[in-house]
Design a protein around this motif. Sequence first.
Motif, PDB file in Angstrom:
ATOM      1  N   ALA A   1      -9.036   0.506  10.957  1.00  0.00           N
ATOM      2  CA  ALA A   1      -8.425   1.786  10.594  1.00  0.00           C
ATOM      3  C   ALA A   1      -7.708   1.689   9.250  1.00  0.00           C
ATOM      4  O   ALA A   1      -7.813   2.596   8.406  1.00  0.00           O
ATOM      5  CB  ALA A   1      -7.453   2.220  11.693  1.00  0.00           C
ATOM      6  N   MET A   2      -7.020   0.588   9.010  1.00  0.00           N
ATOM      7  CA  MET A   2      -6.355   0.425   7.703  1.00  0.00           C
ATOM      8  C   MET A   2      -7.378   0.196   6.595  1.00  0.00           C
ATOM      9  O   MET A   2      -7.172   0.630   5.451  1.00  0.00           O
ATOM     10  CB  MET A   2      -5.364  -0.739   7.759  1.00  0.00           C
ATOM     11  CG  MET A   2      -4.597  -0.946   6.471  1.00  0.00           C
ATOM     12  SD  MET A   2      -3.129  -1.978   6.639  1.00  0.00           S
ATOM     13  CE  MET A   2      -1.992  -0.805   7.377  1.00  0.00           C
TER      14      MET A   2
ATOM     15  N   PHE B   1      -6.945   1.172  -5.733  1.00  0.00           N
ATOM     16  CA  PHE B   1      -7.526  -0.169  -5.686  1.00  0.00           C
ATOM     17  C   PHE B   1      -7.310  -0.729  -4.276  1.00  0.00           C
ATOM     18  O   PHE B   1      -6.335  -1.441  -4.025  1.00  0.00           O
ATOM     19  CB  PHE B   1      -6.872  -1.085  -6.730  1.00  0.00           C
ATOM     20  CG  PHE B   1      -7.005  -0.568  -8.134  1.00  0.00           C
ATOM     21  CD1 PHE B   1      -8.185  -0.702  -8.837  1.00  0.00           C
ATOM     22  CD2 PHE B   1      -5.936   0.074  -8.741  1.00  0.00           C
ATOM     23  CE1 PHE B   1      -8.313  -0.223 -10.120  1.00  0.00           C
ATOM     24  CE2 PHE B   1      -6.055   0.557 -10.032  1.00  0.00           C
ATOM     25  CZ  PHE B   1      -7.240   0.417 -10.729  1.00  0.00           C
ATOM     26  N   PRO B   2      -8.184  -0.400  -3.350  1.00  0.00           N
ATOM     27  CA  PRO B   2      -7.991  -0.857  -1.960  1.00  0.00           C
ATOM     28  C   PRO B   2      -8.220  -2.354  -1.829  1.00  0.00           C
ATOM     29  O   PRO B   2      -8.964  -2.961  -2.617  1.00  0.00           O
ATOM     30  CB  PRO B   2      -9.054  -0.064  -1.193  1.00  0.00           C
ATOM     31  CG  PRO B   2     -10.118   0.244  -2.195  1.00  0.00           C
ATOM     32  CD  PRO B   2      -9.406   0.423  -3.506  1.00  0.00           C
TER      33      PRO B   2
ATOM     34  N   LYS C   1      -9.402   2.775   1.696  1.00  0.00           N
ATOM     35  CA  LYS C   1     -10.490   3.287   0.856  1.00  0.00           C
ATOM     36  C   LYS C   1     -10.347   4.793   0.619  1.00  0.00           C
ATOM     37  O   LYS C   1     -10.825   5.325  -0.386  1.00  0.00           O
ATOM     38  CB  LYS C   1     -11.844   2.984   1.502  1.00  0.00           C
ATOM     39  CG  LYS C   1     -12.216   1.519   1.491  1.00  0.00           C
ATOM     40  CD  LYS C   1     -13.692   1.310   1.761  1.00  0.00           C
ATOM     41  CE  LYS C   1     -14.065   1.639   3.174  1.00  0.00           C
ATOM     42  NZ  LYS C   1     -15.484   1.304   3.467  1.00  0.00           N
ATOM     43  N   TYR C   2      -9.690   5.464   1.541  1.00  0.00           N
ATOM     44  CA  TYR C   2      -9.512   6.914   1.425  1.00  0.00           C
ATOM     45  C   TYR C   2      -8.325   7.264   0.516  1.00  0.00           C
ATOM     46  O   TYR C   2      -8.377   8.243  -0.232  1.00  0.00           O
ATOM     47  CB  TYR C   2      -9.283   7.501   2.816  1.00  0.00           C
ATOM     48  CG  TYR C   2      -9.406   8.996   2.903  1.00  0.00           C
ATOM     49  CD1 TYR C   2     -10.629   9.600   3.177  1.00  0.00           C
ATOM     50  CD2 TYR C   2      -8.302   9.815   2.732  1.00  0.00           C
ATOM     51  CE1 TYR C   2     -10.750  10.975   3.260  1.00  0.00           C
ATOM     52  CE2 TYR C   2      -8.413  11.191   2.813  1.00  0.00           C
ATOM     53  CZ  TYR C   2      -9.634  11.760   3.075  1.00  0.00           C
ATOM     54  OH  TYR C   2      -9.749  13.133   3.157  1.00  0.00           O
TER      55      TYR C   2
ATOM     56  N   LEU D   1       0.828  -1.193   0.000  1.00  0.00           N
ATOM     57  CA  LEU D   1       0.000   0.000   0.000  1.00  0.00           C
ATOM     58  C   LEU D   1       0.868   1.250   0.000  1.00  0.00           C
ATOM     59  O   LEU D   1       2.086   1.190   0.196  1.00  0.00           O
ATOM     60  CB  LEU D   1      -0.923   0.002   1.231  1.00  0.00           C
ATOM     61  CG  LEU D   1      -1.858  -1.194   1.361  1.00  0.00           C
ATOM     62  CD1 LEU D   1      -2.664  -1.102   2.650  1.00  0.00           C
ATOM     63  CD2 LEU D   1      -2.788  -1.293   0.162  1.00  0.00           C
ATOM     64  N   ASP D   2       0.228   2.384  -0.212  1.00  0.00           N
ATOM     65  CA  ASP D   2       0.944   3.653  -0.249  1.00  0.00           C
ATOM     66  C   ASP D   2       1.373   4.056   1.160  1.00  0.00           C
ATOM     67  O   ASP D   2       0.743   3.668   2.156  1.00  0.00           O
ATOM     68  CB  ASP D   2       0.044   4.732  -0.866  1.00  0.00           C
ATOM     69  CG  ASP D   2       0.800   5.999  -1.178  1.00  0.00           C
ATOM     70  OD1 ASP D   2       1.631   5.987  -2.104  1.00  0.00           O
ATOM     71  OD2 ASP D   2       0.553   7.011  -0.491  1.00  0.00           O
TER      72      ASP D   2
END
Length: 491
Positions: A298-299, A309-310, A304-305, A264-265
């Motif tokens: 929280a992750m 592509f979550p 999604k925020y 993830l970022d």
Amino acid sequence: MSRIMRIDENHAAANMNEGMKKATVVRRPVLGELGNKVFRNASHELVGKAGEKGMALKGSNMTLKNIKPRVDTRWKKAENVVVAAIAKKPVTRSDSLKSTTEGKLRPNAVVKQEPAVHDAVKVNVQLNKGHEMKFVTLKREDSQLSLRSLAKQTRKIKQKSTSTSSASSSDESEIIVKTKSPEKLDNHSQSLLQSIENIDANDAWNPMLVSEYVNDIYKYLNKLESSPGYALCENFLDGQKEITHKMRTILIDWMNEVHHQFKLDIDTYHMTVSLIDRYLQKVKTVPKKKLQLVGVTAMFIASKYEELFPPEIHDFVFITDDTYQKHQILEMEIEMVKTLEFNMGKPLPTHFLRRFSKAAKASDVNHVLAKYLIELASVDYSTAHYKPSEIAAAALYISLYLFPLSSHGRNESGGRIWTTTLEHYTNYSVKELAPIVQRLAKVIKNVPKMMEKKIKSPWVKYSSSKLQCISTHSKLKGPEIDMLINGKLIL
């Protein structure tokens, strides 16, 4: 292969020459040219017809030979009316009263020409540092004020002013236009502005960088990070019944590992940490068995925020080894969003670090090391209450301290680490960053002890060659860190 390329080049050149010949011979007019051609032909026809009519009129009437054609756009005048040039006179109040009493002009009346008064208006032009200053002298007959209004103004001036002024001539009144010269800055502030570099001067071509609004955006982010809805208090876990700061450290380290596995970022990870800390600060009754559920949820919200592509919710169920089910994550998501009042977009340390690295003209090593220090600070509980901009500025200072810029860059900044440009864009001086830098240097010194307690996710992540093996560098264990811990900072 080269032969094929030569053939393709010759063939393309021949086609281009042939196309140019065809374009010159048979050129299809575009819509604008076609319209111009139609209007041009129509105008030639109209001119030809008008010329024929004019010749016919001149042939029939010999008196029209010496008359030149002209365009008359005035209204048709009545017969036996002589129109004379009337000198323009400024309209006064007495003239407006007279105009209401007077009737309309008779059709056969002759308007007499009154001698117009053409007095010269003196205009003196002087140049004052490139700005024109005009001193105009006007006659009273040329002003737009009537005698009554002038008398009223003089009475008011006499009533207000106690001191008697010298009497001016009754024939002339001088109106002087004065322009205020811009206030000069003192030498210190002027030299300070000259030493600050505009880092957005070459970004006008890129609309994504919004160079016109970027300073206002970061002013808003600085204001937002200190607002009550986003700021964290020191020792914010005080009052929790079951959760301790050691449990929080283990949870954040595990979330860093999950973030790395899901690829993830980096902003997703820091937003996850922000959501966890803000929720634990507000809700003091989180049980120990639900702490991992808070981290996973929280992750899930942060991905999604931030992500395009979550990951799906089943991936988060799998990563917890089916400890929590899908409906539990969804229920916790609703509870967290309501508790945080839908305030998700807290400014992150990476947002400020990108801006500060640009202002410092930092190298790749400086930026990667600053990111590593920010992640270490996110795991450590003692640095969690600092503002994101403070953490980013302190991390960048340590990276510039350990890995100074090239000799060319150091000569430009006069040998300083924290230049006036950095101080301007970060809004922090070295004295303000000193306690945060000392605390962060202690965290770097305690990395071996953290690894003994199996808190090693950031170290393992930044030991890869993709991130320049920055966590294994010898300078992170050298005497420079001890100097920073002791407060021996360099400007």
